[in-house]
Design a protein around this motif. Structure first.
Motif, PDB file in Angstrom:
ATOM      1  N   UNK A  17       0.853  -1.183   0.000  1.00 38.27           N
ATOM      2  CA  UNK A  17       0.000   0.000   0.000  1.00 38.27           C
ATOM      3  C   UNK A  17       0.892   1.237   0.000  1.00 38.27           C
ATOM      4  N   UNK A  44      -4.051   0.861  -2.470  1.00 40.11           N
ATOM      5  CA  UNK A  44      -3.384  -0.380  -2.848  1.00 40.11           C
ATOM      6  C   UNK A  44      -2.501  -0.121  -4.065  1.00 40.11           C
ATOM      7  N   UNK A  98     -11.300 -16.356   7.259  1.00 40.87           N
ATOM      8  CA  UNK A  98     -11.699 -15.559   8.413  1.00 40.87           C
ATOM      9  C   UNK A  98     -11.829 -14.088   8.069  1.00 40.87           C
ATOM     10  N   UNK A  99     -11.396 -13.240   8.976  1.00 36.59           N
ATOM     11  CA  UNK A  99     -11.558 -11.798   8.837  1.00 36.59           C
ATOM     12  C   UNK A  99     -10.770 -11.231   7.661  1.00 36.59           C
ATOM     13  N   UNK A 100      -9.716 -11.908   7.264  1.00 36.57           N
ATOM     14  CA  UNK A 100      -8.825 -11.404   6.208  1.00 36.57           C
ATOM     15  C   UNK A 100      -8.350  -9.988   6.530  1.00 36.57           C
ATOM     16  N   UNK A 101      -8.146  -9.740   7.819  1.00 37.67           N
ATOM     17  CA  UNK A 101      -7.666  -8.425   8.220  1.00 37.67           C
ATOM     18  C   UNK A 101      -6.236  -8.256   7.740  1.00 37.67           C
ATOM     19  N   UNK A 102      -5.879  -7.012   7.484  1.00 41.61           N
ATOM     20  CA  UNK A 102      -4.538  -6.700   7.031  1.00 41.61           C
ATOM     21  C   UNK A 102      -3.608  -6.526   8.231  1.00 41.61           C
ATOM     22  N   UNK A 131       0.062  -4.951   8.876  1.00 38.02           N
ATOM     23  CA  UNK A 131       0.970  -4.043   8.189  1.00 38.02           C
ATOM     24  C   UNK A 131       2.364  -4.041   8.804  1.00 38.02           C
ATOM     25  N   UNK A 132       3.351  -3.737   7.976  1.00 37.75           N
ATOM     26  CA  UNK A 132       4.655  -3.367   8.485  1.00 37.75           C
ATOM     27  C   UNK A 132       4.617  -1.928   8.972  1.00 37.75           C
TER      28      UNK A 132
END
Lengths: 113, 116
Positions: free
Chosen positions: A36, A46, A97-101, A103-104
């Motif tokens: 991103x 994105x 599942x949630x497919x939450x992101x 992040x670094x």
């Protein structure tokens, strides 16, 4: 748990230089991987993604290849422009599942003319 | 469609006050996410909804935080008795989950909260 480690910034380059921003991940299963970008004063956008091993994501001259053997997803661009100055985030999401992101911490890139 | 919108864009409040933020997702998106981003860090997941159901909450979401998504459309995030540590950018994202596939998350511009 899942995690992403990014190359620390800030990174300063001259216009037309070659860019690499390193990203490695730790995850169970087969995550999807993303880059991103956050331009000054704007929301997260994105840039590119890859959903399985050996996939190459590309957009606007940027590329990243999903390397399962090295758990990496390094961002590259052959010739950067001043307009590429932004903060870049590597992220992953699980396929269920949630497919939450996750992040670094982000890498701030500044391109000088 | 104009994308994900958030309101307000900025909020300054005194410690101990309650605040509420609103997120309007892309209209056909059935998933809605809240993230929090502090200075110099990447966003961290707070909670997500599929339609009107809140299906997962992070341990970051203390009992002072509550989120709703009535009728599966817009969502609100309320913080009660704000603390200085709540100062952050609160990001909303939406995506479409259909037929076993999920498409990318689109982010709003965020609400920047400053607690004094």
């Amino acid at each position: 748990g899942n995690s992403v480690t990014q190359m620390e910034g800030p990174v300063t380059l001259s216009e037309e230089a070659f860019l690499t921003i390193n990203c490695t991940y730790t995850a169970t299963g087969y995550p999807s991987l993303f880059w991103y970008v956050q331009y000054p004063g704007e929301g997260l956008q994105l840039l590119l993604k890859a959903t399985k091993a050996d996939d190459k994501g590309s957009n606007k001259g940027f590329e990243a290849t999903y390397r399962k053997e090295t758990t990496s997803f390094h961002l590259e661009k052959g010739s950067v422009q001043v307009s590429d100055s932004a903060v870049y985030f590597c992220a992953l999401s699980s396929w269920q599942g949630a497919q939450k992101l996750v992040f670094g911490q982000g890498t701030r890139l500044t391109i000088n003319p | 469609d104009t994308g994900v919108s958030q309101d307000p864009r900025h909020k300054i409040t005194k410690r101990g006050q309650n605040v509420t933020f609103r997120c309007d997702p892309i209209s056909e998106h059935n998933r809605l996410y809240w993230y929090r981003q502090t200075l110099g860090q990447g966003p961290e997941f707070l909670t997500y909804f599929q339609n009107e159901a809140q299906l997962e909450k992070s341990r970051l979401l203390s009992d002072r935080f509550s989120a709703e998504r009535p009728k599966g459309s817009f969502s609100t995030l309320e913080i009660q008795r704000t603390e200085q540590g709540d100062s952050a950018m609160y990001l909303c994202a939406s995506s479409l989950r259909t037929g076993g596939s999920t498409y990318e998350q689109y982010f709003g511009p965020g609400t920047r909260l400053t607690v004094t």
